[in-house]
Design a protein around this motif. Structure first.
Motif, PDB file in Angstrom:
ATOM      1  N   GLY A   1      14.654  -5.107  25.198  1.00  0.00           N
ATOM      2  CA  GLY A   1      14.247  -5.215  23.921  1.00  0.00           C
ATOM      3  C   GLY A   1      13.423  -6.419  23.256  1.00  0.00           C
ATOM      4  O   GLY A   1      12.500  -6.348  22.559  1.00  0.00           O
ATOM      5  N   GLY A   2      14.056  -7.579  23.447  1.00  0.00           N
ATOM      6  CA  GLY A   2      13.769  -8.831  23.115  1.00  0.00           C
ATOM      7  C   GLY A   2      12.164  -9.190  23.463  1.00  0.00           C
ATOM      8  O   GLY A   2      11.220  -9.711  22.951  1.00  0.00           O
ATOM      9  N   MET A   3      12.014  -8.864  24.836  1.00  0.00           N
ATOM     10  CA  MET A   3      10.768  -8.953  25.654  1.00  0.00           C
ATOM     11  C   MET A   3       9.717  -8.242  24.920  1.00  0.00           C
ATOM     12  O   MET A   3       8.700  -8.382  24.723  1.00  0.00           O
ATOM     13  CB  MET A   3      10.979  -8.664  27.047  1.00  0.00           C
ATOM     14  N   GLY A   4      10.020  -6.960  24.735  1.00  0.00           N
ATOM     15  CA  GLY A   4       9.335  -5.869  23.980  1.00  0.00           C
ATOM     16  C   GLY A   4       8.673  -6.200  22.539  1.00  0.00           C
ATOM     17  O   GLY A   4       7.635  -6.348  22.258  1.00  0.00           O
ATOM     18  N   LEU A   5       9.711  -6.846  21.653  1.00  0.00           N
ATOM     19  CA  LEU A   5       9.516  -7.688  20.262  1.00  0.00           C
ATOM     20  C   LEU A   5       8.660  -8.740  20.522  1.00  0.00           C
ATOM     21  O   LEU A   5       7.962  -9.059  19.538  1.00  0.00           O
ATOM     22  CB  LEU A   5      10.793  -7.855  19.628  1.00  0.00           C
ATOM     23  N   LEU A   6       8.937  -9.443  21.605  1.00  0.00           N
ATOM     24  CA  LEU A   6       8.257 -10.474  21.771  1.00  0.00           C
ATOM     25  C   LEU A   6       6.556 -10.386  21.979  1.00  0.00           C
ATOM     26  O   LEU A   6       5.693 -10.959  21.331  1.00  0.00           O
ATOM     27  CB  LEU A   6       8.789 -11.591  22.702  1.00  0.00           C
ATOM     28  N   ALA A   7       6.442  -9.315  22.868  1.00  0.00           N
ATOM     29  CA  ALA A   7       5.154  -8.870  23.195  1.00  0.00           C
ATOM     30  C   ALA A   7       4.404  -8.425  21.866  1.00  0.00           C
ATOM     31  O   ALA A   7       3.296  -8.712  21.585  1.00  0.00           O
ATOM     32  CB  ALA A   7       4.904  -8.049  24.212  1.00  0.00           C
ATOM     33  N   LEU A   8       5.031  -7.752  20.997  1.00  0.00           N
ATOM     34  CA  LEU A   8       4.557  -7.139  20.051  1.00  0.00           C
ATOM     35  C   LEU A   8       4.366  -8.239  18.903  1.00  0.00           C
ATOM     36  O   LEU A   8       3.021  -8.269  18.298  1.00  0.00           O
ATOM     37  CB  LEU A   8       5.154  -5.929  19.321  1.00  0.00           C
ATOM     38  N   ALA A   9       5.055  -9.058  18.754  1.00  0.00           N
ATOM     39  CA  ALA A   9       4.896 -10.415  17.872  1.00  0.00           C
ATOM     40  C   ALA A   9       3.835 -11.210  18.291  1.00  0.00           C
ATOM     41  O   ALA A   9       3.107 -11.806  17.389  1.00  0.00           O
ATOM     42  CB  ALA A   9       6.277 -10.982  17.760  1.00  0.00           C
ATOM     43  N   GLY A  10       3.466 -11.147  19.541  1.00  0.00           N
ATOM     44  CA  GLY A  10       2.399 -12.083  20.205  1.00  0.00           C
ATOM     45  C   GLY A  10       0.966 -11.634  19.812  1.00  0.00           C
ATOM     46  O   GLY A  10       0.070 -12.608  19.827  1.00  0.00           O
ATOM     47  N   ILE A  11       0.747 -10.479  19.509  1.00  0.00           N
ATOM     48  CA  ILE A  11      -0.433  -9.863  19.265  1.00  0.00           C
ATOM     49  C   ILE A  11      -1.233 -10.730  18.215  1.00  0.00           C
ATOM     50  O   ILE A  11      -2.265 -10.982  18.388  1.00  0.00           O
ATOM     51  CB  ILE A  11      -0.469  -8.257  19.000  1.00  0.00           C
ATOM     52  N   PRO A  12      -0.374 -10.637  16.785  1.00  0.00           N
ATOM     53  CA  PRO A  12      -1.170 -11.429  15.869  1.00  0.00           C
ATOM     54  C   PRO A  12      -1.242 -12.823  16.137  1.00  0.00           C
ATOM     55  O   PRO A  12      -2.477 -13.536  15.511  1.00  0.00           O
ATOM     56  CB  PRO A  12      -0.211 -10.941  14.530  1.00  0.00           C
ATOM     57  N   VAL A  13      -0.307 -13.299  16.870  1.00  0.00           N
ATOM     58  CA  VAL A  13      -0.568 -14.824  17.106  1.00  0.00           C
ATOM     59  C   VAL A  13      -1.857 -15.148  17.922  1.00  0.00           C
ATOM     60  O   VAL A  13      -2.664 -15.876  17.610  1.00  0.00           O
ATOM     61  CB  VAL A  13       0.549 -15.442  17.713  1.00  0.00           C
ATOM     62  N   LEU A  14      -2.060 -14.137  19.142  1.00  0.00           N
ATOM     63  CA  LEU A  14      -3.092 -14.371  20.041  1.00  0.00           C
ATOM     64  C   LEU A  14      -4.555 -14.332  19.227  1.00  0.00           C
ATOM     65  O   LEU A  14      -5.371 -14.803  19.604  1.00  0.00           O
ATOM     66  CB  LEU A  14      -2.996 -13.501  21.307  1.00  0.00           C
ATOM     67  N   ASP A  15      -4.562 -13.148  18.452  1.00  0.00           N
ATOM     68  CA  ASP A  15      -5.630 -12.775  17.513  1.00  0.00           C
ATOM     69  C   ASP A  15      -5.910 -13.960  16.761  1.00  0.00           C
ATOM     70  O   ASP A  15      -7.197 -14.237  16.532  1.00  0.00           O
ATOM     71  CB  ASP A  15      -5.414 -11.456  16.900  1.00  0.00           C
ATOM     72  N   ARG A  16      -5.033 -14.537  16.104  1.00  0.00           N
ATOM     73  CA  ARG A  16      -5.347 -15.730  15.238  1.00  0.00           C
ATOM     74  C   ARG A  16      -6.004 -16.810  16.018  1.00  0.00           C
ATOM     75  O   ARG A  16      -7.016 -17.473  15.419  1.00  0.00           O
ATOM     76  CB  ARG A  16      -4.019 -16.167  14.395  1.00  0.00           C
ATOM     77  N   ARG A  17      -5.360 -17.172  17.066  1.00  0.00           N
ATOM     78  CA  ARG A  17      -5.829 -18.249  18.041  1.00  0.00           C
ATOM     79  C   ARG A  17      -7.382 -17.979  18.356  1.00  0.00           C
ATOM     80  O   ARG A  17      -8.450 -18.949  18.436  1.00  0.00           O
ATOM     81  CB  ARG A  17      -5.141 -18.202  19.287  1.00  0.00           C
ATOM     82  N   ALA A  18      -7.771 -16.561  18.856  1.00  0.00           N
ATOM     83  CA  ALA A  18      -9.036 -16.185  19.389  1.00  0.00           C
ATOM     84  C   ALA A  18      -9.861 -16.293  17.989  1.00  0.00           C
ATOM     85  O   ALA A  18     -11.060 -16.750  18.337  1.00  0.00           O
ATOM     86  CB  ALA A  18      -8.841 -14.893  19.888  1.00  0.00           C
ATOM     87  N   ARG A  19      -9.685 -15.990  16.986  1.00  0.00           N
ATOM     88  CA  ARG A  19     -10.386 -15.962  15.630  1.00  0.00           C
ATOM     89  C   ARG A  19     -10.822 -17.411  15.507  1.00  0.00           C
ATOM     90  O   ARG A  19     -12.076 -17.845  15.033  1.00  0.00           O
ATOM     91  CB  ARG A  19      -9.872 -15.304  14.563  1.00  0.00           C
ATOM     92  N   ARG A  20      -9.627 -18.366  15.688  1.00  0.00           N
ATOM     93  CA  ARG A  20      -9.878 -19.544  15.097  1.00  0.00           C
ATOM     94  C   ARG A  20     -11.134 -20.369  16.316  1.00  0.00           C
ATOM     95  O   ARG A  20     -11.987 -20.918  16.054  1.00  0.00           O
ATOM     96  CB  ARG A  20      -8.626 -20.593  15.278  1.00  0.00           C
TER      97      ARG A  20
END
Length: 105
Positions: free
Chosen positions: A20-39
């Motif tokens: 469950g923690g791995m699933g939550l980490l994966a979901l939380a990582g999506i906006p972080v990766l999007d922000r990095r790509a946008r930058r």
């Protein structure tokens, strides 16, 4: 994906916390990766990329925002991915993790 495939057969709190923690980490990582790509890409190029992709698998294809190229590389990587998946399902999981997911058959 890990939650759906490991918690029901294991059925314990440790599995719930781990997968469950791995699933939550994966979901939380999506906006972080999007922000990095946008930058990294800049607003203009990011808008182009975002218009052709989707976080939901195959949604951009279904909506017509992306097009699937079935060239030689597509078939090569699809074949290799399927071969690895079949190997992992039939032998790899048992060899690497110690539990045979096909034992119930």
């Amino acid at each position: 994906m890990s939650c759906r495939t490991h918690i029901p057969p294991n059925g314990d709190v440790v599995s719930l916390i781990l997968f469950g923690g791995m699933g939550l980490l994966a979901l939380a990582g999506i906006p972080v990766l999007d922000r990095r790509a946008r930058r990294r890409l800049g607003d203009g190029e990011w808008a182009t990329v975002r218009a052709q992709t989707s976080v939901v698998p195959f949604l951009a294809l279904i909506e017509g925002r992306a097009h699937l190229r079935m060239d030689r590389d597509f078939w090569l990587w699809t074949g290799l991915g399927l071969a690895f998946y079949v190997w992992f399902l039939l032998q790899g999981h048992r060899l690497l993790i110690g539990v045979d997911p096909m034992a119930w058959l």
